[in-house]
Design a protein around this motif. Structure first.
Motif, PDB file in Angstrom:
ATOM      1  N   LEU A   1      39.704  50.869  37.531  1.00  0.00           N
ATOM      2  CA  LEU A   1      40.308  52.192  37.631  1.00  0.00           C
ATOM      3  C   LEU A   1      40.653  52.588  39.065  1.00  0.00           C
ATOM      4  CD1 LEU A   1      37.977  54.157  35.157  1.00  0.00           C
ATOM      5  CD2 LEU A   1      40.194  53.115  34.680  1.00  0.00           C
ATOM      6  N   GLY A   2      39.900  52.068  40.023  1.00  0.00           N
ATOM      7  CA  GLY A   2      40.051  52.548  41.387  1.00  0.00           C
ATOM      8  C   GLY A   2      39.083  53.681  41.659  1.00  0.00           C
TER       9      GLY A   2
ATOM     10  N   ASN B   1      26.356  65.226  44.745  1.00  0.00           N
ATOM     11  CA  ASN B   1      25.447  64.470  43.865  1.00  0.00           C
ATOM     12  C   ASN B   1      26.088  63.213  43.283  1.00  0.00           C
ATOM     13  OD1 ASN B   1      24.659  67.686  43.082  1.00  0.00           O
ATOM     14  ND2 ASN B   1      23.000  66.326  43.734  1.00  0.00           N
ATOM     15  N   VAL B   2      26.963  62.562  44.063  1.00  0.00           N
ATOM     16  CA  VAL B   2      27.580  61.310  43.618  1.00  0.00           C
ATOM     17  C   VAL B   2      27.837  60.425  44.833  1.00  0.00           C
ATOM     18  CG1 VAL B   2      29.861  62.409  43.639  1.00  0.00           C
ATOM     19  CG2 VAL B   2      29.526  60.256  42.412  1.00  0.00           C
ATOM     20  N   LEU B   3      27.499  59.136  44.710  1.00  0.00           N
ATOM     21  CA  LEU B   3      27.715  58.181  45.800  1.00  0.00           C
ATOM     22  C   LEU B   3      28.035  56.805  45.235  1.00  0.00           C
ATOM     23  CD1 LEU B   3      24.887  58.935  48.413  1.00  0.00           C
ATOM     24  CD2 LEU B   3      27.352  59.300  48.706  1.00  0.00           C
ATOM     25  N   PHE B   4      28.938  56.098  45.925  1.00  0.00           N
ATOM     26  CA  PHE B   4      29.144  54.684  45.674  1.00  0.00           C
ATOM     27  C   PHE B   4      28.083  53.904  46.447  1.00  0.00           C
ATOM     28  CE2 PHE B   4      33.273  56.356  44.564  1.00  0.00           C
ATOM     29  CZ  PHE B   4      33.715  55.514  43.550  1.00  0.00           C
ATOM     30  N   TYR B   5      27.733  52.749  45.938  1.00  0.00           N
ATOM     31  CA  TYR B   5      26.734  51.937  46.629  1.00  0.00           C
ATOM     32  C   TYR B   5      27.289  51.428  47.960  1.00  0.00           C
ATOM     33  CZ  TYR B   5      23.974  47.922  47.999  1.00  0.00           C
ATOM     34  OH  TYR B   5      23.220  47.029  48.718  1.00  0.00           O
ATOM     35  N   GLU B   6      26.411  51.422  48.953  1.00  0.00           N
ATOM     36  CA  GLU B   6      26.714  50.843  50.254  1.00  0.00           C
ATOM     37  C   GLU B   6      25.527  49.990  50.685  1.00  0.00           C
ATOM     38  OE1 GLU B   6      27.605  53.961  52.967  1.00  0.00           O
ATOM     39  OE2 GLU B   6      29.322  54.728  51.810  1.00  0.00           O
ATOM     40  N   PRO B   7      25.779  48.902  51.402  1.00  0.00           N
ATOM     41  CA  PRO B   7      24.682  47.999  51.798  1.00  0.00           C
ATOM     42  C   PRO B   7      23.553  48.698  52.546  1.00  0.00           C
ATOM     43  CG  PRO B   7      26.798  46.953  52.192  1.00  0.00           C
ATOM     44  CD  PRO B   7      27.100  48.371  51.782  1.00  0.00           C
ATOM     45  N   VAL B   8      23.869  49.761  53.280  1.00  0.00           N
ATOM     46  CA  VAL B   8      22.838  50.436  54.051  1.00  0.00           C
ATOM     47  C   VAL B   8      21.753  51.026  53.157  1.00  0.00           C
ATOM     48  CG1 VAL B   8      23.988  52.689  54.054  1.00  0.00           C
ATOM     49  CG2 VAL B   8      22.483  52.060  55.958  1.00  0.00           C
ATOM     50  N   MET B   9      22.103  51.269  51.902  1.00  0.00           N
ATOM     51  CA  MET B   9      21.118  51.836  50.979  1.00  0.00           C
ATOM     52  C   MET B   9      19.970  50.875  50.729  1.00  0.00           C
ATOM     53  SD  MET B   9      23.659  53.640  48.207  1.00  0.00           S
ATOM     54  CE  MET B   9      24.815  54.923  48.683  1.00  0.00           C
ATOM     55  N   SER B  10      20.271  49.592  50.754  1.00  0.00           N
ATOM     56  CA  SER B  10      19.222  48.596  50.543  1.00  0.00           C
ATOM     57  C   SER B  10      18.227  48.595  51.698  1.00  0.00           C
ATOM     58  CB  SER B  10      19.843  47.207  50.391  1.00  0.00           C
ATOM     59  OG  SER B  10      20.681  47.159  49.260  1.00  0.00           O
TER      60      SER B  10
ATOM     61  N   LEU C   1      36.014  58.771  40.367  1.00  0.00           N
ATOM     62  CA  LEU C   1      35.506  60.085  40.781  1.00  0.00           C
ATOM     63  C   LEU C   1      36.014  61.192  39.869  1.00  0.00           C
ATOM     64  CD1 LEU C   1      35.720  59.779  44.677  1.00  0.00           C
ATOM     65  CD2 LEU C   1      33.659  59.810  43.249  1.00  0.00           C
ATOM     66  N   ASN C   2      37.222  61.027  39.323  1.00  0.00           N
ATOM     67  CA  ASN C   2      37.736  62.019  38.370  1.00  0.00           C
ATOM     68  C   ASN C   2      36.881  62.032  37.098  1.00  0.00           C
ATOM     69  OD1 ASN C   2      39.833  62.847  40.045  1.00  0.00           O
ATOM     70  ND2 ASN C   2      41.284  61.343  39.198  1.00  0.00           N
ATOM     71  N   VAL C   3      36.465  60.841  36.659  1.00  0.00           N
ATOM     72  CA  VAL C   3      35.589  60.766  35.490  1.00  0.00           C
ATOM     73  C   VAL C   3      34.259  61.452  35.798  1.00  0.00           C
ATOM     74  CG1 VAL C   3      34.288  59.220  33.968  1.00  0.00           C
ATOM     75  CG2 VAL C   3      36.654  58.665  34.598  1.00  0.00           C
ATOM     76  N   VAL C   4      33.724  61.204  37.008  1.00  0.00           N
ATOM     77  CA  VAL C   4      32.463  61.825  37.398  1.00  0.00           C
ATOM     78  C   VAL C   4      32.604  63.345  37.450  1.00  0.00           C
ATOM     79  CG1 VAL C   4      30.747  62.039  39.233  1.00  0.00           C
ATOM     80  CG2 VAL C   4      31.686  59.788  38.656  1.00  0.00           C
ATOM     81  N   ASP C   5      33.750  63.826  37.978  1.00  0.00           N
ATOM     82  CA  ASP C   5      33.982  65.275  38.017  1.00  0.00           C
ATOM     83  C   ASP C   5      33.976  65.868  36.609  1.00  0.00           C
ATOM     84  OD1 ASP C   5      34.122  65.270  40.754  1.00  0.00           O
ATOM     85  OD2 ASP C   5      36.321  65.137  40.825  1.00  0.00           O
TER      86      ASP C   5
ATOM     87  N   ARG D   1      29.294  62.179  24.813  1.00  0.00           N
ATOM     88  CA  ARG D   1      30.049  61.510  23.744  1.00  0.00           C
ATOM     89  C   ARG D   1      31.394  62.202  23.505  1.00  0.00           C
ATOM     90  NH1 ARG D   1      25.137  61.911  20.791  1.00  0.00           N
ATOM     91  NH2 ARG D   1      23.960  59.968  20.660  1.00  0.00           N
ATOM     92  N   GLU D   2      31.376  63.530  23.481  1.00  0.00           N
ATOM     93  CA  GLU D   2      32.593  64.293  23.208  1.00  0.00           C
ATOM     94  C   GLU D   2      33.604  64.177  24.344  1.00  0.00           C
ATOM     95  OE1 GLU D   2      31.299  68.241  22.531  1.00  0.00           O
ATOM     96  OE2 GLU D   2      30.246  67.789  20.658  1.00  0.00           O
ATOM     97  N   MET D   3      33.112  64.070  25.573  1.00  0.00           N
ATOM     98  CA  MET D   3      34.010  64.092  26.722  1.00  0.00           C
ATOM     99  C   MET D   3      34.618  62.726  27.032  1.00  0.00           C
ATOM    100  SD  MET D   3      34.606  63.497  30.150  1.00  0.00           S
ATOM    101  CE  MET D   3      33.014  63.052  30.825  1.00  0.00           C
ATOM    102  N   LEU D   4      33.833  61.658  26.941  1.00  0.00           N
ATOM    103  CA  LEU D   4      34.311  60.344  27.362  1.00  0.00           C
ATOM    104  C   LEU D   4      35.128  59.664  26.272  1.00  0.00           C
ATOM    105  CD1 LEU D   4      31.356  58.680  29.287  1.00  0.00           C
ATOM    106  CD2 LEU D   4      33.446  59.648  30.232  1.00  0.00           C
ATOM    107  N   PRO D   5      36.158  58.920  26.664  1.00  0.00           N
ATOM    108  CA  PRO D   5      36.912  58.126  25.680  1.00  0.00           C
ATOM    109  C   PRO D   5      36.022  57.031  25.074  1.00  0.00           C
ATOM    110  CG  PRO D   5      38.102  58.321  27.773  1.00  0.00           C
ATOM    111  CD  PRO D   5      36.717  58.830  28.017  1.00  0.00           C
ATOM    112  N   ASN D   6      36.411  56.564  23.901  1.00  0.00           N
ATOM    113  CA  ASN D   6      35.611  55.546  23.209  1.00  0.00           C
ATOM    114  C   ASN D   6      35.547  54.225  23.969  1.00  0.00           C
ATOM    115  OD1 ASN D   6      35.083  57.278  21.078  1.00  0.00           O
ATOM    116  ND2 ASN D   6      36.912  56.648  19.939  1.00  0.00           N
ATOM    117  N   LYS D   7      36.499  53.999  24.869  1.00  0.00           N
ATOM    118  CA  LYS D   7      36.515  52.724  25.585  1.00  0.00           C
ATOM    119  C   LYS D   7      35.370  52.609  26.592  1.00  0.00           C
ATOM    120  CE  LYS D   7      39.850  54.314  29.086  1.00  0.00           C
ATOM    121  NZ  LYS D   7      41.161  54.032  29.721  1.00  0.00           N
ATOM    122  N   TYR D   8      34.711  53.731  26.920  1.00  0.00           N
ATOM    123  CA  TYR D   8      33.566  53.692  27.825  1.00  0.00           C
ATOM    124  C   TYR D   8      32.281  53.644  27.003  1.00  0.00           C
ATOM    125  CZ  TYR D   8      36.974  55.241  31.317  1.00  0.00           C
ATOM    126  OH  TYR D   8      38.067  55.327  32.133  1.00  0.00           O
TER     127      TYR D   8
END
Length: 720
Positions: free
Chosen positions: A373-374, A438-447, A379-383, A348-355
């Motif tokens: 965001l792109g 410990n972070v990944l975007f979804y890819e079809p191969v995951m299914s 990834l910057n938010v995740v970092d 809560r403290e770290m993320l902006p209210n818009k999220y």
């Protein structure tokens, strides 16, 4: 005094009223010679007529108010009030028209008839009110009202006939010298009766609700005193006596208004406020996690569904809290819960209210981003999220460390509906467990990696034919009788190669593929057959069977249930069907089905109550017989007092709605003690028995029941 002032805005303070009355009386007595014939000797008839018209208007108003309230609930007191003030209305009209100087009505107007009619009214009023306050309140039929009305009509006619008889049969109450001794005696009697009424009212339990009657009686007593001591009709004391008489009837109007309209309105407002508070509490239970106070998965899915109706880019982040299971298994649930709360605070403290931040339960958080965001910005938010986890979490004597496994899926790039988007974000999260960052975007191969689920689905399709499905029965103990009066039928899958598969693994697959319908039909038939077998052995036990939304929406469900009952020869009262709370969102489409099943004699229960649909409206509109409190609330009873309050609220609400309550997941004596004291109807859980095969339950039934009875006896003895 403050309470009285709040209930009676027209009478700010009783002391002030007495001061005003005494001041008026003193001034009148001091100036009575100067105020003699204040309205002129020939205008008093008009003044008297105006006062009497207002009194008649007041009595008519009382009758109309009581009639309005009696339209919805007819009580004996309402009938008596209508009869009393209705008769007073007629007698007041006759009194007014008979007053000396009024136009001809049957006979010339004169003091004889007018005075007697007035005295009848004065004696009748306190006697009638004393009777009304003493008679026990009860609901009556219209025939009773007609009978009382007929009696009153006869009585009024008798009084009128006596007063208007051609030959005067009653003694005079007034002559040229003024009131007679008889008239003053009757006036004093009326005042005494009015005083008796005051004593009865003040001796009642709800004296503040009847203070208008007290003040009205005081005014009538002052009126009686003035009428006893006035010299003639032109004396100011006579006029003032009529004014007090009129004000008394005004107060009677206020008393009836309060009893018939204002007090019921206050009660309705209070009930409405209580319902709104319950709605808010249930909304919070349904949409917010009790532990972290964050919106829960239900809220998340509804928001995600709403936002995926347009083509703007959205990003879903699923964050799994690493090492939580190890912390919980090592240090216990308390430390794990404290860690979740601390993590929620840091996010809560770290993320902006818009999220938007959500807690999905167990060890997962979700973040919904509505901006495009792109990938780099995401990834910057995740970092940033990972950085807040690098600082230890001080919890009591430990400094705990954790991290996030983050899965990311985007709309409409990865999926075009909310459910799939959520699923793909979860797939990415599962794969992120093995990723370096410990972070990944979804890819079809995951299914593809999850295709093993299809194999399980294929085996499930053949499970019935292979006789791999079994039904176990968990006893439900009725607390009042201390007997096992029902069981819940639970399906299990004994896979030929994989062994026992948890329902949590195959039921979601069955629901997703539609296999839940044939599985549900098989379970229903097996449970009914087993219940009939038990009855043949002398065990008359109701069996509860879960049905899915797919089954509930089938066109032939009611006929299928009826056919099963006929085939197994099971009495419908020994079958209970359990639906989940979320199914009530389809209230319009399933109400008819539920009502038809109930007409057969089948009872309907809502399973896992409190975790699904948030509105309370379905409880009063939807035909139900039973609520099953979700095990999560029972578990919370051991954690905090708020959990106790929620369970108590559900029990109270069910009681008012005349619904039976079954509490699930009872595992500790503490939970049992609380539910027993809270008058819960039935309990179910490992404390009584785990789910058992039918044969095992038969063999151990008496032992399980005896053990439960001993446990209850122990609890009752400790309570003493």
């Amino acid at each position: 005094m403050r309470k009285i002032d709040e209930r009676f805005p027209y009478i700010k303070h009783p002391t002030r009223l007495f001061i005003i009355i005494i001041a008026v009386l003193v001034i009148t007595l001091l100036l009575q010679d100067h105020l003699y014939a204040l309205f002129g000797e020939h205008n008093y008839i008009m003044v008297h007529l105006i006062v009497e018209m207002f009194i008649v208007a007041a009595t008519v108003s009382i009758v109309m108010q009581v009639l309005t309230s009696a339209h919805y609930k007819l009580t004996n007191r309402a009938v008596y009030l209508i009869a009393l003030f209705g008769s007073i209305t007629l007698l007041e009209i006759l009194h007014t028209l008979s007053y000396e100087g009024m136009p001809f009505l049957l006979y010339e107007s004169e003091a004889y008839r007018a005075t007697w009619l007035y005295m009848v009214i004065r004696i009748l009023l306190p006697i009638g009110l004393i009777f009304i306050f003493l008679v026990p309140l009860k609901i009556v039929q219209k025939s009773f009202a007609l009978l009382v009305g007929a009696g009153v009509a006869i009585a009024v006619f008798g009084i009128a006939y006596t007063v208007y008889a051609p030959v005067k049969i009653l003694p005079l109450l007034a002559n040229e010298q003024g009131p007679t001794a008889l008239k003053n005696s009757l006036q004093a009697t009326a005042a005494a009766l009015q005083f008796v009424l005051i004593i009865i009212i003040l001796g009642g339990k709800k004296r503040d609700t009847n203070l208008y009657y007290v003040f009205a009686s005081i005014c009538l007593i002052f009126s009686d005193i003035l009428f006893i001591f006035f010299a003639d009709v032109h004396n100011i004391s006579n006029f003032l006596g009529h004014i007090f008489h009129l004000f008394a009837f005004y107060l009677f109007v206020q008393a009836i208004y309060y009893s018939a309209i204002e007090r019921p309105y206050r009660e309705i407002s209070k009930a409405k406020k209580s319902l709104e508070q319950s709605e808010q509490a249930m909304y919070k239970m349904a949409y917010y996690d009790e532990l972290t106070q964050l919106p829960n998965e239900r809220f998340f899915m509804e928001q995600l569904h709403k936002f995926t109706k347009n083509e703007d880019t959205k990003t879903v982040l699923i964050l799994e809290l690493g090492r939580l299971s190890m912390i919980q298994s090592t240090l216990g649930s308390h430390y794990a819960d404290r860690l979740k709360c601390s993590v929620a605070d840091r996010i809560r403290e770290m993320l902006p209210n818009k999220y938007s931040i959500y807690f999905l339960g167990e060890d997962r958080f979700a973040i919904l981003m509505l901006d495009d965001l792109g990938d780099e910005a995401i990834l910057n938010v995740v970092d940033s999220l990972q950085s807040i986890m690098q600082k230890p979490f001080p919890i009591q004597h430990f400094s705990l460390m954790s991290h996030f496994n983050v899965g990311i899926a985007q709309y409409p790039k990865d999926a075009i509906d909310s459910q799939t988007l959520f699923k793909y974000a979860e797939f990415a999260m599962y794969e992120a467990r093995q990723h370096k960052k410990n972070v990944l975007f979804y890819e079809p191969v995951m299914s593809e990696k999850r295709s093993a689920k299809l194999v399980l689905e294929n085996d499930l399709r053949q499970a019935i034919a292979r006789n791999e499905l079994i039904v176990e029965y968990q006893p439900q103990l009725h607390l009042a009788s201390r007997e096992i009066e029902s069981v819940e039928a639970l399906v299990r899958w004994q896979h030929g190669q994989l062994g026992l598969i948890s329902p949590a693994n195959f039921i979601p697959i069955a629901e997703e593929t539609g296999l839940i319908i044939p599985i549900g039909q098989w379970v229903l038939k097996e449970a009914c057959m087993q219940a009939k077998k038990w009855q043949a052995q002398g065990m008359f036990i109701k069996v509860a069977v879960n049905i899915s939304l797919g089954q509930l929406l089938q066109d032939n469900l009611t006929q299928y249930v009826q056919d099963i009952l006929a085939e197994t020869e099971l009495d419908a009262r020994y079958l209970q069907l359990e639906i989940t709370e979320s199914m009530t969102m389809n209230i319009e489409s399933i109400t008819t089905v539920i009502q038809t099943l109930q007409e057969y004699g089948v009872t309907i229960a809502v399973d896992d109550f409190g975790t699904g649909y948030s509105s309370l409206s379905y409880l009063k509109d939807f035909p139900l017989d039973c609520l099953k409190i979700d095990r999560s609330f029972i578990w919370n009873m051991d954690q905090n007092t708020e959990g106790d309050a929620l369970v108590l609220m559900i029990l109270s609400m069910a009681k008012h709605l005349k619904l039976k309550v079954v509490a699930e997941g009872i595992e500790t004596e503490k939970q049992l003690v609380y539910l027993t004291k809270a008058s819960c109807d039935t309990i179910q859980g490992f404390l009584i028995s785990k789910p058992l095969p039918a044969q095992v339950l038969e063999e151990t039934f008496n032992e399980i029941e005896s053990k439960a009875q001993r446990l209850l006896e122990k609890i009752y003895e400790e309570a003493r």
